[in-house]
Structures are given as C-alpha cells and as structure tokens.
Enzyme design. Structure first.
Site, PDB file in Angstrom:
ATOM      1  CD  GLN A   1     -45.849  12.113 -29.270  1.00  0.00           C
ATOM      2  OE1 GLN A   1     -44.674  11.837 -29.110  1.00  0.00           O
ATOM      3  NE2 GLN A   1     -46.257  13.339 -29.524  1.00  0.00           N
TER       4      GLN A   1
ATOM      5  CG  HIS B   1     -46.110   6.482 -27.285  1.00  0.00           C
ATOM      6  ND1 HIS B   1     -45.509   7.684 -26.994  1.00  0.00           N
ATOM      7  CD2 HIS B   1     -45.528   6.061 -28.438  1.00  0.00           C
ATOM      8  CE1 HIS B   1     -44.611   7.989 -27.930  1.00  0.00           C
ATOM      9  NE2 HIS B   1     -44.614   7.023 -28.821  1.00  0.00           N
TER      10      HIS B   1
ATOM     11  CB  CYS C   1     -50.421 -11.316 -19.135  1.00  0.00           C
ATOM     12  SG  CYS C   1     -49.366 -12.701 -18.651  1.00  0.00           S
TER      13      CYS C   1
ATOM     14  CB  CYS D   1     -50.868 -17.577 -17.296  1.00  0.00           C
ATOM     15  SG  CYS D   1     -49.867 -16.104 -17.622  1.00  0.00           S
TER      16      CYS D   1
ATOM     17  CD  GLU E   1     -40.770  27.683 -23.296  1.00  0.00           C
ATOM     18  OE1 GLU E   1     -39.928  28.250 -24.024  1.00  0.00           O
ATOM     19  OE2 GLU E   1     -41.227  28.181 -22.247  1.00  0.00           O
TER      20      GLU E   1
HETATM   21  N1  APR Z   1     -49.614  23.304 -23.124  1.00  0.00           N
HETATM   22  C1  APR Z   1     -49.014  22.864 -24.259  1.00  0.00           C
HETATM   23  N2  APR Z   1     -47.756  22.368 -24.281  1.00  0.00           N
HETATM   24  C2  APR Z   1     -47.084  22.348 -23.122  1.00  0.00           C
HETATM   25  C3  APR Z   1     -47.646  22.791 -21.906  1.00  0.00           C
HETATM   26  C4  APR Z   1     -48.978  23.300 -21.924  1.00  0.00           C
HETATM   27  N3  APR Z   1     -49.597  23.740 -20.824  1.00  0.00           N
HETATM   28  N4  APR Z   1     -46.711  22.627 -20.928  1.00  0.00           N
HETATM   29  C5  APR Z   1     -45.620  22.103 -21.518  1.00  0.00           C
HETATM   30  N5  APR Z   1     -45.824  21.936 -22.850  1.00  0.00           N
HETATM   31  C6  APR Z   1     -44.930  21.398 -23.885  1.00  0.00           C
HETATM   32  C7  APR Z   1     -43.450  21.522 -23.604  1.00  0.00           C
HETATM   33  O1  APR Z   1     -42.967  22.805 -24.031  1.00  0.00           O
HETATM   34  C8  APR Z   1     -42.882  20.374 -24.447  1.00  0.00           C
HETATM   35  O2  APR Z   1     -42.617  20.792 -25.777  1.00  0.00           O
HETATM   36  O3  APR Z   1     -45.191  20.021 -23.972  1.00  0.00           O
HETATM   37  C9  APR Z   1     -44.034  19.350 -24.475  1.00  0.00           C
HETATM   38  C10 APR Z   1     -43.791  18.107 -23.635  1.00  0.00           C
HETATM   39  O4  APR Z   1     -42.743  17.382 -24.187  1.00  0.00           O
HETATM   40  P1  APR Z   1     -42.368  15.902 -23.675  1.00  0.00           P
HETATM   41  O5  APR Z   1     -42.384  15.897 -22.171  1.00  0.00           O
HETATM   42  O6  APR Z   1     -41.145  15.492 -24.372  1.00  0.00           O
HETATM   43  O7  APR Z   1     -43.647  15.039 -24.121  1.00  0.00           O
HETATM   44  P2  APR Z   1     -43.926  14.272 -25.477  1.00  0.00           P
HETATM   45  O8  APR Z   1     -43.477  15.080 -26.654  1.00  0.00           O
HETATM   46  O9  APR Z   1     -45.338  13.833 -25.431  1.00  0.00           O
HETATM   47  O10 APR Z   1     -42.990  13.002 -25.318  1.00  0.00           O
HETATM   48  C11 APR Z   1     -43.033  12.018 -26.317  1.00  0.00           C
HETATM   49  O11 APR Z   1     -41.599  10.567 -25.072  1.00  0.00           O
HETATM   50  O12 APR Z   1     -41.053   9.902 -22.949  1.00  0.00           O
HETATM   51  C12 APR Z   1     -41.657   9.510 -24.130  1.00  0.00           C
HETATM   52  O13 APR Z   1     -43.325   7.923 -24.559  1.00  0.00           O
HETATM   53  C13 APR Z   1     -43.111   9.159 -23.912  1.00  0.00           C
HETATM   54  O14 APR Z   1     -45.047   9.771 -25.239  1.00  0.00           O
HETATM   55  C14 APR Z   1     -43.854  10.254 -24.667  1.00  0.00           C
HETATM   56  C15 APR Z   1     -42.846  10.657 -25.724  1.00  0.00           C
END
Ligand code: APR
Length: 251
Positions: A105, A123, A131, A155, A220
């Site tokens: 993602q 993503h 463009c 363009c 988490e």
């Molecule tokens: N190692 C592994 N996981 C981690 C670490 C780490 N060092 N640090 C944080 N995390 C975990 C968090 O606990 C959380 O569950 O990574 C996750 C990040 O979650 P999001 O920020 O929601 O990221 P993601 O799941 O990729 O978001 C999905 O949402 O905003 C949109 O398009 C964007 O691709 C993104 C999509």
C-alpha cells in the site's frame, strides 16, 4: 525477546519454510524505520495533515497549488529514503524462493530499492507523476517542484503524483493481481498495516478464506489481528523480519 514471541517466531518459520507461495502485504509501518512517518496513530502524518485536504482528488483539482506545497514535503522525504532491514529480509525470502509477490500500500518504492521483484503497487507510487489532462507519466525526478503546480511537459495540464488519492479507484491491474495473489498463496505475511483502508484491508480475509495461513507483524494489534490473523508476531518490522529470516535460514 519474550518467550512467547520466540515460540511464535519458531512456529511461523516452521510453517513458512515448506512453502513456495508466500504473498506479502505491506503498509506504512514497514517504512517507519526508513524515516517515513505512518499515516495513522502516534506520530502519524494525519496528525499534521488532513488527508481530505492533501490527498483528496476533488480538493487537488480545486486547489492544486496548495496541495502541491504539502505534497512536495512528503515526496521530498520519500525521495531520499533508503530501505531498512525489513525490506531487505523480504528480498532475501524472495531470493530463497519463498516469496512470490509483494502487494504494497506504500507509495515509496522501497521494496524495489531493496531489490524485490513482483511488487504490486496497490496505491501507486510517488516516484512518478501523471498528467490529469493527457495521462502522460513522468519520473518525479524530471519535474521542477520549484513551480507549483508543475505543468505537464506535453500539454501543460495538471500533474499529480501517480499515487492513489482518496476518491480515486485502485489501478485495475493492481487490484486484479492482488486478488489473484491473495487467493493463490499458501501463506500471507501482513506487515505494518492498520487494516483500516479498503479494499487492501480485505486481502488477508480473502487469502484466509482460500486456505492461506496469515502471519502478521506489527508492534500493536491492528484491525486484522483478531479477525484474520493466525500468528501475530508483535514487534517492529525492522526487528522481527530479520529474526524471522534467521529462523527460516536455520531450517
Ligand atoms: N513496524 C511495523 N509496523 C509498524 C511500525 C514498525 N516499526 N510502526 C508502526 N507500525 C504499524 C502501526 O501500528 C499501524 O498498524 O503500522 C501501521 C500503520 O498504519 P497506517 O498509518 O494506517 O498505514 P496503512 O495501513 O499502510 O494505511 C493504509 O491508508 O492513508 C491511506 O493510502 C494510505 O496506503 C495508505 C492506507
């Protein structure tokens, strides 16, 4: 390391060692150790920026200069980031013949920088701009971000990072491939995603209903932990993935 985690790592390694069809699903958490902030949670980008403003397609069209001023900061961080031990461990698992494909993602290109192949950019990617008028695609590196919004070389139209914004569909080829790779894998490694954004969040359940073992790596518990995961390896990706690789290599 806790005794519980040690046992779970051995268990995961044993179950993975005999498979040749592992699909990896990654989210922002895997790139945190590369200096890229995640979206949600503590220290998340969305504490600083409102996604409905920065990465919302309708808003981007309405006020592209404002959006680009913020995007410029984000793409600047991504452009200089390097892969971390978690990305490199996945590349090793792929070289060993276990991992078939990586659905990410993330828009940071770090799996490719780490030498992984068969990366499905669910993503899109900020390494390119597209463009919105003529659909031409250019490397971000060719674009002068001193001028916002940058105009299309072809363009003069509006250029946007080639990442999927809220309000835009998943690229159809990526969606199809991700679904097939989820249905056909023996195991799925889900790393660093909160599991809150569809349709990516449904891929582990799709894999599981097709018979795959689901292993999650996250410091988490996520939305997926209790609903779609068989083995939860609690910890940071950059620490857990090299440990998992070492366990598999031990045989
Ligand atoms: N190692 C592994 N996981 C981690 C670490 C780490 N060092 N640090 C944080 N995390 C975990 C968090 O606990 C959380 O569950 O990574 C996750 C990040 O979650 P999001 O920020 O929601 O990221 P993601 O799941 O990729 O978001 C999905 O949402 O905003 C949109 O398009 C964007 O691709 C993104 C999509």
């Amino acid at each position: 390391m806790s005794h519980h985690l040690e046992l779970e790592l051995k268990n995961a390694a044993k179950r993975l060692a005999n498979t040749r069809k592992v699909t990896v699903l990654t989210g922002a958490g895997i790139s945190v150790a590369s200096g890229i902030r995640p979206f949600r949670g503590k220290g998340g980008l969305w504490e600083k920026y409102d996604p409905e403003v920065v990465v919302n397609i309708a808003n981007f069209r309405r006020s592209p200069a404002d959006a680009w001023l913020m995007l410029r900061e984000i793409v600047g961080v991504i452009a200089v980031a390097d892969p971390n031990p978690a990305h490199l461990a996945i590349t090793m698992l792929q070289k060993m013949g276990l991992v078939r494909c990586i659905i990410t993602q993330n828009v940071d290109g770090l799996h490719q920088k780490a030498g992984s192949r068969e990366v499905v950019e669910f993503h899109g990617s900020t390494s390119r701009v597209v463009c919105l008028e003529c659909n031409a695609i250019y490397p971000l590196a060719d674009v002068d971000l001193g001028v916002v919004p940058p105009p299309c070389f072809n363009c003069g139209g509006l250029l946007k990072p080639d990442a999927v914004f809220f309000g835009e569909p998943i690229p159809p080829a990526a969606l199809l491939r991700a679904r097939v790779e989820s249905q056909q894998c023996d195991a799925m490694l889900v790393i660093g995603t909160s599991g809150m954004v569809e349709p990516a969040a449904s891929l582990p359940a799709l894999a599981r209903s097709s018979g795959a073992l689901i292993i999650e790596v996250n410091p988490e518990p996520s939305w997926l932990t209790t609903t779609a995961v068989d083995i939860f390896l609690q910890g940071k990706a950059e620490e857990i993935m090299p440990l998992l690789l070492a366990e598999i290599e031990k045989g």
